[in-house]
Design a protein around this motif. Structure first.
Motif, PDB file in Angstrom:
ATOM      1  N   ARG A   1       0.860  -1.160   0.014  1.00 11.51           N
ATOM      2  CA  ARG A   1      -0.044  -0.010   0.130  1.00 11.51           C
ATOM      3  C   ARG A   1       0.955   1.319  -0.203  1.00 11.51           C
ATOM      4  NH1 ARG A   1      -3.890  -2.391   3.354  1.00 11.51           N
ATOM      5  NH2 ARG A   1      -4.768   0.021   4.259  1.00 11.51           N
TER       6      ARG A   1
ATOM      7  N   TYR B   1      -7.346   7.921   5.909  1.00 14.46           N
ATOM      8  CA  TYR B   1      -7.364   6.616   5.836  1.00 14.46           C
ATOM      9  C   TYR B   1      -8.835   6.339   5.470  1.00 14.46           C
ATOM     10  CZ  TYR B   1      -7.033   1.748   7.830  1.00 14.46           C
ATOM     11  OH  TYR B   1      -7.057   0.566   8.128  1.00 14.46           O
TER      12      TYR B   1
ATOM     13  N   TYR C   1      -7.551 -10.322   5.735  1.00 13.74           N
ATOM     14  CA  TYR C   1      -7.376  -9.934   4.510  1.00 13.74           C
ATOM     15  C   TYR C   1      -8.031 -11.058   3.394  1.00 13.74           C
ATOM     16  CZ  TYR C   1      -4.319  -6.276   6.279  1.00 13.74           C
ATOM     17  OH  TYR C   1      -4.107  -5.256   7.112  1.00 13.74           O
TER      18      TYR C   1
ATOM     19  N   HIS D   1     -13.116  -7.758   9.586  1.00 14.89           N
ATOM     20  CA  HIS D   1     -12.098  -6.515   9.375  1.00 14.89           C
ATOM     21  C   HIS D   1     -12.873  -5.311   8.736  1.00 14.89           C
ATOM     22  CE1 HIS D   1      -7.685  -5.492   8.428  1.00 14.89           C
ATOM     23  NE2 HIS D   1      -8.290  -4.759   9.515  1.00 14.89           N
TER      24      HIS D   1
ATOM     25  N   PHE E   1     -13.218  -5.058  13.760  1.00 21.19           N
ATOM     26  CA  PHE E   1     -12.790  -3.872  13.539  1.00 21.19           C
ATOM     27  C   PHE E   1     -14.171  -2.839  13.579  1.00 21.19           C
ATOM     28  CE2 PHE E   1     -11.787  -0.379  10.205  1.00 21.19           C
ATOM     29  CZ  PHE E   1     -11.457   0.564  11.130  1.00 21.19           C
TER      30      PHE E   1
ATOM     31  N   HIS F   1     -10.784  -4.087  17.681  1.00 22.15           N
ATOM     32  CA  HIS F   1     -10.205  -2.740  17.204  1.00 22.15           C
ATOM     33  C   HIS F   1     -11.384  -1.716  17.540  1.00 22.15           C
ATOM     34  CE1 HIS F   1      -7.346  -5.261  15.034  1.00 22.15           C
ATOM     35  NE2 HIS F   1      -6.980  -4.122  14.397  1.00 22.15           N
TER      36      HIS F   1
ATOM     37  N   GLN G   1     -10.897   3.803  17.425  1.00 19.11           N
ATOM     38  CA  GLN G   1     -10.009   4.210  16.597  1.00 19.11           C
ATOM     39  C   GLN G   1     -10.074   5.671  15.882  1.00 19.11           C
ATOM     40  OE1 GLN G   1      -8.464   1.838  13.536  1.00 19.11           O
ATOM     41  NE2 GLN G   1      -6.441   2.893  13.478  1.00 19.11           N
TER      42      GLN G   1
ATOM     43  N   HIS H   1      -6.290   0.329  20.021  1.00 13.68           N
ATOM     44  CA  HIS H   1      -6.261   1.569  19.481  1.00 13.68           C
ATOM     45  C   HIS H   1      -6.567   2.567  20.555  1.00 13.68           C
ATOM     46  CE1 HIS H   1      -5.134   0.728  15.235  1.00 13.68           C
ATOM     47  NE2 HIS H   1      -6.068  -0.324  15.359  1.00 13.68           N
TER      48      HIS H   1
ATOM     49  N   ASP I   1       1.209  -3.272  15.816  1.00  7.05           N
ATOM     50  CA  ASP I   1      -0.068  -3.265  14.660  1.00  7.05           C
ATOM     51  C   ASP I   1       0.551  -3.634  13.170  1.00  7.05           C
ATOM     52  OD1 ASP I   1      -2.645  -3.046  13.773  1.00  7.05           O
ATOM     53  OD2 ASP I   1      -2.620  -0.809  13.727  1.00  7.05           O
TER      54      ASP I   1
ATOM     55  N   SER J   1      -1.929   1.195   7.916  1.00 14.07           N
ATOM     56  CA  SER J   1      -1.945   2.198   8.914  1.00 14.07           C
ATOM     57  C   SER J   1      -0.809   1.875   9.850  1.00 14.07           C
ATOM     58  CB  SER J   1      -2.955   2.188   9.934  1.00 14.07           C
ATOM     59  OG  SER J   1      -2.997   0.782  10.673  1.00 14.07           O
TER      60      SER J   1
HETATM   61  O1  NIG Z   1      -5.292  -1.992  13.093  1.00 16.06           O
HETATM   62  N1  NIG Z   1      -8.123  -0.348  11.430  1.00 16.06           N
HETATM   63  C1  NIG Z   1      -8.129  -1.610  11.245  1.00 16.06           C
HETATM   64  N2  NIG Z   1      -7.202  -2.524  10.864  1.00 16.06           N
HETATM   65  C2  NIG Z   1      -5.701  -2.207  10.716  1.00 16.06           C
HETATM   66  C3  NIG Z   1      -5.383  -1.739   9.616  1.00 16.06           C
HETATM   67  C4  NIG Z   1      -5.553  -2.589   8.542  1.00 16.06           C
HETATM   68  C5  NIG Z   1      -5.078  -2.122   7.162  1.00 16.06           C
HETATM   69  O2  NIG Z   1      -5.086  -0.860   6.934  1.00 16.06           O
HETATM   70  O3  NIG Z   1      -4.836  -2.817   6.366  1.00 16.06           O
HETATM   71  C6  NIG Z   1      -5.199  -1.539  11.922  1.00 16.06           C
HETATM   72  O4  NIG Z   1      -4.892  -0.160  11.937  1.00 16.06           O
END
Ligand code: NIG
Ligand code: FE
Length: 402
Positions: free
Chosen positions: A78, A91, A141, A174, A211, A239, A242, A262, A313, A318
Motif C-alpha cells: 500500500r 485513511y 485480508y 475486518h 474492527f 479494534h 480508533q 487503538h 500493529d 496504517s
Molecule cells: O489495526 N483499522 C483496521 N485495521 C488495521 C489496519 C489494517 C489495514 O489498513 O490494512 C489497524 O490499524
C-alpha cells in the motif's frame, strides 16, 4: 540441562514494580521453566543439577518480548496509498472509496498460500531478531470462508516452522468485502454461522477480533460477532474507538474481552468498563503517528489501573513496521509512559492481552523460560537508542531462539 543466569540486571516485569534489580540470578529448569529467581550467588544448592552457567556481567535480562497485535500476512503493498496519505488523503476516505483494506484483500486473495507465507517470513524474522518469543497474527485480508481459513493455515505453518510461538486470531470482521456491500447481513451470516464455528472446531484461532468503526462494523454488528464467538467458546478482542467513538470498548468489556485496541477516542465510561472487566488496552503508537490521530487517554488509563500493552500493529496500511523496540520509544515520547511501563507493555501486559499471563510475560517461578539479554543494563537505554536493536540473545522455553 539447567541454565543458571548469573549477575543479571533483572527486569521481572512484575506489574506493580516495574524496576530493574542489579546482581540477580535466575535458574531455568531442564524442562524450560523458570525454577528460581533471587540474589546473585544465593541459589539453593539442592535445586542445582547439571547446569550451564551464564555470567551476564550486569547486562539486562527481561522476559522474551510479546508482540500482541499484528496483521503479519498480506499480499501486495500500500505504498502508493501511503504517499497519498502523506499528501493529505485520509485513511477513512481511502477505505470508504474501496481502497485501503479492500486493496489488500484483493491482493491477498490473488496470492497463493506459499507466496503469502514467503512474504511474511522476513517480517517474522525481524520480530525474532528483536527478542520477540511470542507473536500474535490476525487473519482479516481474506474475507471469504475459504480465504480466511487459508490465512489461518498460513499462520499455523509459521508456528510449526519457527522457534517463536505464533498465536492466531480470526479477524473476518475486518471490513465488509466489496461484493457484500449491499448485503452486509449476508456476510455476517457467513462469518457467524459458518466461519467462526469452523475455526473453533479446527482450533485455527484462539480468539476472535473485529474492527468496530467507520468503514468497519457497527456496534450492533460487532455484538453479533461476539455472540457467535462466545457460542463457539472463543474469547474476543476488538479494534475499538480508533477513528470515531463507537462504544466498542464498553461492549468488549461486557464480553470480558482480552483486549480493546487503538482507543484514541476512548471515554471515561469505556475506561471504567475495561477496568471492571480486566480488559487490556493495547496501544499502537505508529498507527497514531501515521494516521495523525489523537493520542489515547494514557493518563486516565494509568489512573484507573487498566493494564496497557504496546504493539506495532504491523500491517500494510496504517502501520507498516516490524520495529517493536521503536514502539517502546514512541510509547515514551507520544504517551508519556516510563520505560518500565513501556516494557510491561511488551511483556506482562501483552501476555494478558493474549490471555497467556499464567504462562509467559514475567520472570517468575513456574513460568516458561522465555528470556532476552540486552546489550545495556537499564530500561532507559532502550528508548534512548531510538529504534536500535540492543538484543544479544533470546531463549524460548529455555532453548536458544536467537
Ligand atoms: O489495526 N483499522 C483496521 N485495521 C488495521 C489496519 C489494517 C489495514 O489498513 O490494512 C489497524 O490499524
Ligand atoms: Fe490492527
Amino acid at each position: 540441562m539447567q541454565i543458571l543466569f548469573e549477575n543479571a540486571s533483572l527486569f521481572r516485569a512484575e506489574p506493580d514494580r516495574p524496576v530493574v534489580e542489579p546482581r540477580m540470578s535466575v535458574l531455568v529448569s531442564a524442562k524450560g521453566r523458570i525454577e528460581w529467581v533471587g540474589d546473585q550467588g544465593r541459589v539453593p544448592r539442592e535445586l542445582l543439577a547439571e547446569h550451564e552457567q551464564l555470567d551476564l556481567d550486569g547486562k539486562l535480562l527481561t522476559p522474551g518480548l510479546i508482540e500482541c497485535h499484528t496483521h503479519l500476512v498480506w499480499g501486495g503493498s500500500r505504498e502508493k496509498e501511503f504517499v497519498r496519505r502523506l499528501g493529505g488523503a485520509t485513511y477513512e476516505e481511502l477505505l470508504l472509496a474501496g481502497g485501503g483494506i479492500h486493496q489488500t484483500v484483493a491482493d491477498t486473495r490473488a496470492a497463493s498460500s506459499g507466496a503469502l507465507f514467503e512474504a511474511a517470513i522476513p517480517r517474522l524474522e525481524a520480530f525474532r531478531q528483536q527478542g520477540v518469543t511470542t507473536l500474535e497474527v490476525k487473519s482479516g485480508y481474506g474475507l471469504t470462508f475459504d480465504d480466511e481459513l487459508r490465512m489461518l493455515e498460513v499462520i499455523r505453518d509459521f508456528d510449526e516452522k519457527t522457534t517463536l510461538d505464533v498465536i492466531p486470531t480470526l479477524l473476518a470482521a475486518h471490513a465488509v468485502p466489496v461484493e457484500f456491500k449491499d448485503d452486509r447481513t449476508a456476510y455476517l451470516d457467513m462469518v457467524c454461522g459458518r466461519l467462526i464455528p469452523e475455526v473453533a472446531k479446527r482450533r485455527l484461532a484462539v480468539a476472535v477480533d473485529a474492527f468496530c468503526d467507520t468503514g468497519g462494523f457497527s456496534l450492533a454488528e460487532t455484538r453479533r460477532v461476539f455472540e457467535a464467538a462466545k457460542a463457539a467458546g472463543l474469547p474476543v478482542r476488538v479494534h475499538a474507538e480508533q477513528l470515531t467513538r463507537t462504544g466498542a470498548a464498553k461492549l468488549a468489556a461486557e464480553f470480558s474481552a482480552f483486549s480493546a485496541d487503538h482507543l484514541e477516542h476512548l471515554d471515561a465510561e469505556g475506561i471504567a468498563a475495561m477496568r471492571e472487566a480486566g480488559t487490556v488496552a493495547v496501544l499502537l503508537p505508529y498507527a497514531n503517528l501515521s494516521l495523525k490521530s489523537r493520542i489515547p487517554p494514557v493518563k486516565a488509563l494509568r489512573d484507573a489501573k487498566v493494564p496497557v500493552a504496546i504493539s506495532t500493529d504491523c500491517n500494510p496500511g496504517s502501520s507498516h513496521t516490524t520495529n517493536l523496540h521503536l514502539m517502546i520509544a514512541l510509547a515514551c515520547h507520544l504517551y508519556g509512559m516510563t520505560p518500565g511501563e513501556a516494557l510491561l507493555g511488551v511483556t506482562a501486559h501483552a501476555a494478558r492481552a493474549l490471555g497467556l499471563e499464567a504462562r509467559i510475560g514475567r520472570i517468575a517461578p513456574g513460568l516458561d523460560a522465555d528470556l532476552c539479554v540486552w546489550d545495556c543494563n537499564t530500561l532507559g537505554a532502550i528508548p534512548y537508542n531510538f529504534g536500535s536493536n540492543l538484543i544479544l540473545h533470546a531463549w524460548k522455553r529455555g532453548r536458544p531462539a536467537l
